[in-house]
Design a protein around this motif. Structure first.
Motif, mmCIF file in Angstrom:
data_model
loop_
_atom_site.group_PDB
_atom_site.id
_atom_site.type_symbol
_atom_site.label_atom_id
_atom_site.label_comp_id
_atom_site.label_asym_id
_atom_site.label_seq_id
_atom_site.Cartn_x
_atom_site.Cartn_y
_atom_site.Cartn_z
ATOM 1 N N THR A 94 -13.378 -45.132 15.875
ATOM 2 C CA THR A 94 -13.079 -45.130 17.304
ATOM 3 C C THR A 94 -11.607 -45.396 17.584
ATOM 4 O O THR A 94 -11.230 -45.689 18.694
ATOM 5 N N GLY A 95 -10.793 -45.341 16.562
ATOM 6 C CA GLY A 95 -9.370 -45.626 16.745
ATOM 7 C C GLY A 95 -8.662 -44.539 17.511
ATOM 8 O O GLY A 95 -9.235 -43.536 17.926
ATOM 9 N N ILE A 96 -7.382 -44.746 17.636
ATOM 10 C CA ILE A 96 -6.584 -43.893 18.499
ATOM 11 C C ILE A 96 -6.422 -42.492 17.907
ATOM 12 O O ILE A 96 -6.391 -41.492 18.629
ATOM 13 N N LYS A 97 -6.396 -42.391 16.570
ATOM 14 C CA LYS A 97 -6.215 -41.083 15.936
ATOM 15 C C LYS A 97 -7.376 -40.169 16.255
ATOM 16 O O LYS A 97 -7.200 -39.024 16.670
ATOM 17 N N VAL A 98 -8.584 -40.706 16.046
ATOM 18 C CA VAL A 98 -9.770 -39.909 16.332
ATOM 19 C C VAL A 98 -9.816 -39.582 17.822
ATOM 20 O O VAL A 98 -10.127 -38.460 18.218
ATOM 21 N N PHE A 99 -9.472 -40.574 18.615
ATOM 22 C CA PHE A 99 -9.499 -40.374 20.055
ATOM 23 C C PHE A 99 -8.601 -39.206 20.456
ATOM 24 O O PHE A 99 -8.988 -38.324 21.213
ATOM 25 N N VAL A 100 -7.390 -39.205 19.905
ATOM 26 C CA VAL A 100 -6.444 -38.147 20.254
ATOM 27 C C VAL A 100 -7.012 -36.786 19.870
ATOM 28 O O VAL A 100 -6.923 -35.809 20.616
ATOM 29 N N ARG A 101 -7.640 -36.720 18.710
ATOM 30 C CA ARG A 101 -8.226 -35.456 18.277
ATOM 31 C C ARG A 101 -9.343 -35.015 19.220
ATOM 32 O O ARG A 101 -9.420 -33.858 19.627
ATOM 33 N N LEU A 102 -10.186 -35.978 19.594
ATOM 34 C CA LEU A 102 -11.281 -35.653 20.518
ATOM 35 C C LEU A 102 -10.744 -35.120 21.833
ATOM 36 O O LEU A 102 -11.209 -34.113 22.367
ATOM 37 N N ILE A 103 -9.744 -35.837 22.344
ATOM 38 C CA ILE A 103 -9.168 -35.421 23.616
ATOM 39 C C ILE A 103 -8.556 -34.033 23.472
ATOM 40 O O ILE A 103 -8.668 -33.194 24.361
ATOM 41 N N GLY A 104 -7.919 -33.818 22.331
ATOM 42 C CA GLY A 104 -7.312 -32.513 22.100
ATOM 43 C C GLY A 104 -8.357 -31.400 22.136
ATOM 44 O O GLY A 104 -8.160 -30.378 22.801
ATOM 45 N N ILE A 105 -9.467 -31.627 21.468
ATOM 46 C CA ILE A 105 -10.518 -30.607 21.445
ATOM 47 C C ILE A 105 -11.085 -30.397 22.843
ATOM 48 O O ILE A 105 -11.232 -29.270 23.318
ATOM 49 N N LEU A 106 -11.341 -31.517 23.501
ATOM 50 C CA LEU A 106 -11.885 -31.425 24.856
ATOM 51 C C LEU A 106 -10.908 -30.664 25.746
ATOM 52 O O LEU A 106 -11.302 -29.841 26.568
ATOM 53 N N PHE A 107 -9.639 -30.913 25.547
ATOM 54 C CA PHE A 107 -8.628 -30.253 26.350
ATOM 55 C C PHE A 107 -8.657 -28.740 26.133
ATOM 56 O O PHE A 107 -8.661 -27.961 27.089
ATOM 57 N N LEU A 108 -8.702 -28.331 24.862
ATOM 58 C CA LEU A 108 -8.702 -26.888 24.596
ATOM 59 C C LEU A 108 -9.941 -26.227 25.198
ATOM 60 O O LEU A 108 -9.858 -25.162 25.804
ATOM 61 N N ARG A 109 -11.074 -26.884 25.032
ATOM 62 C CA ARG A 109 -12.285 -26.315 25.630
ATOM 63 C C ARG A 109 -12.136 -26.211 27.136
ATOM 64 O O ARG A 109 -12.610 -25.261 27.761
ATOM 65 N N THR A 110 -11.481 -27.218 27.719
ATOM 66 C CA THR A 110 -11.309 -27.215 29.162
ATOM 67 C C THR A 110 -10.446 -26.048 29.612
ATOM 68 O O THR A 110 -10.757 -25.383 30.600
#
Ligand SMILES: Nc1ncnc2c1ncn2[C@@H]1O[C@H](COP(=O)(O)OP(=O)(O)OP(=O)(O)O)[C@@H](O)[C@H]1O
Ligand SMILES: [Mg+2]
Lengths: 269, 246, 348
Positions: free
Chosen positions: A189-205
């Motif tokens: 749940t650290g920041i690295k994984v978070f950034v990746r998740l947000i990145g993926i969510l962003f691209l899908r968005t």
């Protein structure tokens, strides 16, 4: 609150806003204006005012009961809201220590009184905001804002935001569940994984925005969002506004609470 | 005399990242036909449908819809003729309530408010969603969303109905309802799907796409009973055909 | 950190709203001129994205506590300042309505703090000039960190100023600043890392998105206008603040001015009638207070009790408390009554 709790909470509030009680049927503009006036009146009370604020609870109580919004739901919302006001307000009793009253033998400092005043204002303003959506629905508020002169660009994209809020929250929830399922404690749940998740969510968005845009084009969109909503202010809305203004003026400028107290004292003397 | 209504002539298209999605695609579809588009994942079906409405423009080759050749000037006109139902109804229902969403198209076409109301009510009645009128789309089930998405398209009275995976999120009963609904439309229909039984039920003609080209084109019954051809394309015999065979 | 209604005075709340509305109007106008239809759905959907992303918690390294995204800088980088400001305003509006974060009057202040600073100050003055071509991940990281920290420091300072000007809190300026700025330094650093992470990720996978969006909305010709706007806005904030200082500082706003004028500390009859209100408004622009930030509280408090609290003598305060209890009781009864009637109606 966890993500799921927040999501269900927003969902519940949203559902409540689609009921059709007499409060829900009032014109959104009337409710928006009334709420704003209410808020201004409440915070216009001076720092040490406590008694004068009490009658104002009538407004949220009426909205809740007439609008069939569960009492506990609103209370919980008020309690869970970001506690900034309380966090800052709690310094008042520590810093403002001059005694101003003795109640039942206990000295009360000015700071406590101003703190109580902050808490009361906090509860009133927060519940008013929640009850506005709960009785008007978000699109209702947006259309009211549009009719009250907010830029159409702003309100159109606000409506888009609302529409895709739930879709994206669900998408985020799926991603989070996938993360937490494999995170084992806090390791994932650290920041690295978070950034990746947000990145993926962003691209899908962004891709979704593209598809939405195509969908709009395929239905003849040429830059303007047409609207069918044509609301007329009815007699009931006028009556509501008149009552509201009377209510605010009376409770703001006459020490109702104190008069009631004095009257009662006289009665029992 | 039946005249062709959609024609692709040697259409090539690749995405910005270089993926070749359409690679010399040609076919003609005639007025009143119902055509199924099948093929493996990534064969190019969605890309093909996006061309029918001018969202994507071919790198080379020509596309005719009705009397127009597709280019950036004619695509407004063409979009009025072609009603595209997206793979994911959430992308298509973007207005805050069902009613407003269905009304969006007609309003943009400049129809008068009374007529808009009429066609919206009619479209919602056709798909059986009149009761959902004032609901926000995110309070609907997947099946209801698909139905409303179709209503939103037919409210614009398109000549051609184009659908991408219309049944992907539906439970068996909703799927059956959708099939019955599609069967009673008189529009020209073009449906891309992996649900071969649906294609078999609704479409008389079928086009099989492989790697951005037409691999086979013919009556659905024949094409979908060719086991070898289907397996070559990651597809299986439709369930109803399997039963016949056994 | 969101500003809250309960800490605001009407004048400060209104000033921030005025600033926010002015900037929104300006941003909408600017966008309308150069708009690409595509932007409306993109803005809306990205707003929903920021909202959803803010709900995801992550663990802050080394502390074990959790943080979440703000999003102002990411939006500014991707959408450019005008669209980003409007999207941020929408996100905060939804938050104010659905989560009651802050409240509706404080919303103006929150949009200003979390939208205006990142979009109109930090992005054009720090991020854009320093990031260069935007191709170097290390540089993006450093510049994002700097931008996010500055944006959040400005926002936090703005909260301090708004709170102090409103005069509802006793916290002295120095202590408040010491409380707010370090917390926001930490938040800013995390925000900077996340911003850089997301931007770098997007750049490495789909760089066309960054190129197509922010670049198309040029800042070029608008710069001078923007300067004017910023100056105007800062001036408005200062004058508004100064005005509200009169309206609502210790010892409370109106009463205080009236007291100064009438020379009494208790007003005859109703202390809050309309006449003194009007008089107060008239007076408060007429003279300056003769003491500054901190002494204000002290001077009025040490010696005599603050005159704004009317019920210092036993009798008044008793009737105040009795009255409060009775009024509250009546409201509860009214509520329960309506609820009972409703329930009966529904059962029928
Ligand atoms: N936005 C995009 N960018 C780059 N490549 C893409 C994009 N969309 C699709 N492709 C590629 O184009 C090819 C055709 O994709 P398309 O979506 O048309 O297939 P499809 O037949 O609809 O597949 P499915 O049955 O999975 O829906 C695939 O190789 C795919 O990877
Ligand atoms: Mg597809």
């Amino acid at each position: 609150m966890t993500f799921d709790e927040k999501y269900f909470d927003v969902g519940r509030l949203d559902r409540l806003s689609y009921q059709s009680t007499c409060v829900h049927q009032l014109d959104p503009r009337a409710k928006v204006v009334a709420t704003v006036l209410f808020l201004f009146t409440v915070i216009s009370f001076p720092k040490y005012e406590v008694g004068g604020l009490i009658p104002f609870f009538l407004f949220p109580v009426l909205l809740m009961t007439m609008g069939e919004i569960p009492f506990l739901f609103v209370v919980k919302k008020v309690l869970f809201v970001s506690p900034f006001a309380i966090f800052i307000g709690i310094f008042n009793p520590l810093l403002d220590t001059g005694t101003v009253a003795v109640i039942a033998g206990m000295p009360i400092s000015a700071g406590w009184i101003s703190f109580v005043s902050i808490i009361l204002k906090f509860s009133l303003t927060i519940s008013a905001a929640i009850l506005l959506v709960a009785t008007t629905s978000f699109p209702g508020v947006c259309h009211a804002l549009r009719q009250l002169g907010f830029p159409s660009l702003f309100t159109s994209q606000l409506l888009f935001l609302y529409r895709y809020l739930f879709v994206l929250m669900e998408e985020a929830m799926r991603i989070i569940r996938a993360r937490d399922m494999r995170a084992f404690g806090t390791r994932g749940t650290g920041i690295k994984v978070f950034v990746r998740l947000i990145g993926i969510l962003f691209l899908r968005t962004v891709d979704r925005a593209e598809r939405v845009y195509y969908a709009m084009l395929s239905r003849g969109f040429q830059g303007d969002m047409p609207s069918l909503r044509k609301s007329r202010i009815a007699m009931t809305d006028m009556a509501f506004m008149a009552t509201m203004i009377t209510f605010l003026v009376v409770f703001r400028f006459f020490p109702v609470t104190e008069e009631v107290g004095r009257f009662t004292q006289e009665l029992f003397r | 005399m039946s005249h062709h209504i959609v024609e692709f002539q040697d259409v090539h298209f690749s995405y910005p990242d270089g993926t070749i999605a359409l690679n010399g695609l040609s076919f003609k579809i005639f007025h009143g036909e119902s055509v199924g588009i099948v093929g493996a994942n990534g064969a190019g079906k969605s890309t093909l449908l996006m061309h029918m409405n001018g969202y994507l423009h071919p790198a080379s080759g020509r596309i005719h819809v009705g009397d127009f050749q597709l280019d950036s000037r004619t695509c407004q006109e063409i979009r009025k003729k072609v009603g595209l139902v997206f793979q994911n109804p959430d992308d298509q229902l973007f207005m805050p309530t069902v009613y407003e969403d269905v009304a969006f198209g007609p309003l943009n076409l400049g129809v008068s408010p009374e007529l808009v109301k009429e066609s919206v009510d009619q479209a919602l009645a056709t798909v059986g969603c009149t009761a959902l009128k004032d609901k926000p789309p995110h309070h609907l089930s997947s099946g209801q969303k698909s139905a409303v998405a179709i209503a939103a398209v037919i409210a614009m009275h398109p000549d051609i109905l184009v659908m991408d995976e219309p049944a992907s999120n539906l439970d068996p009963k909703s799927r059956r309802k959708l099939i019955n609904l599609l069967k009673c439309f008189e529009h020209t229909k073009i449906i891309a799907s992996h649900d071969l039984d649906l294609i078999l039920d609704v479409c008389r003609r079928c086009i099989l796409i492989r790697e951005g080209r037409v691999a086979a084109d013919g009556p659905t019954k024949e094409l979908l009973s060719d086991k070898a051809l289907l397996e070559e394309n990651n597809l299986e015999l439709p369930l109803s055909m399997q039963k016949c065979g056994a | 950190m969101h500003m809250a209604d309960a800490l605001l005075s009407p004048a400060v709340g209104a000033t921030f709203w005025a600033g926010t509305i002015a900037v929104s109007g300006y941003a909408s106008k600017k966008l309308k001129e150069q708009i690409d239809d595509k932007l409306i759905p993109l803005m809306g959907v990205l707003g929903a994205f920021i909202f959803a992303a803010q709900m995801i918690n992550f663990t802050i390294p080394g502390t074990g506590s959790s943080g979440h995204l703000g999003g102002g800088m990411i939006l500014a980088i991707i959408l450019g300042p005008y669209a980003a400001f409007l999207v941020m305003a929408s996100v905060l509006t939804v938050q104010a309505l659905f989560f009651a974060d802050g409240g509706l009057l404080a919303l103006g202040c929150n949009i200003w703090n979390l939208g205006f600073y990142p979009c109109f100050l930090v992005y054009p003055l720090i991020y854009k000039p320093l990031v260069g071509g935007g191709k170097n991940p290390g540089r993006i990281l450093v510049v994002s960190l700097l931008s996010a920290v500055v944006a959040l420091q400005l926002g936090a300072f703005s909260v301090v100023i708004a709170t102090l000007l409103s005069g509802k809190s006793e916290l002295p300026f120095g202590a408040f600043v010491l409380l707010m700025q370090p917390i926001h330094l930490a938040i800013g650093i995390v925000e900077g890392f996340v911003t850089a992470g997301v931007i770098n990720y997007v750049r490495s996978t789909r760089s066309e998105i960054l190129e197509s969006s922010a670049a198309t909305i040029s800042l070029g010709p608008a710069v001078s206008l923007k300067k004017v706007l910023i100056t105007f806005a800062v001036l408005a904030a200062i004058t508004g603040g100064a005005l509200s200082w009169f309206a609502s500082t210790h010892p409370d706003g109106l009463e205080w001015s009236i007291e100064r004028v009438t020379g009494k500390d208790e007003l005859p009859g109703q202390e809050q009638g309309i006449a003194p209100l009007l008089k107060g408004i008239q007076e408060k622009t007429a003279f300056l207070p003769d003491y500054g930030f901190k002494q204000a509280g002290k001077a009025s408090k040490k010696g005599e009790p603050p005159p704004a609290w009317p019920g210092i003598e036993g009798g008044t305060s008793a009737s105040g408390i009795i009255g409060a209890v009775i009024v509250l009781g009546m409201i509860v009864l009214i509520g329960m009554g309506i609820r009972a009637v409703r329930r009966r109606q529904n059962e029928q």
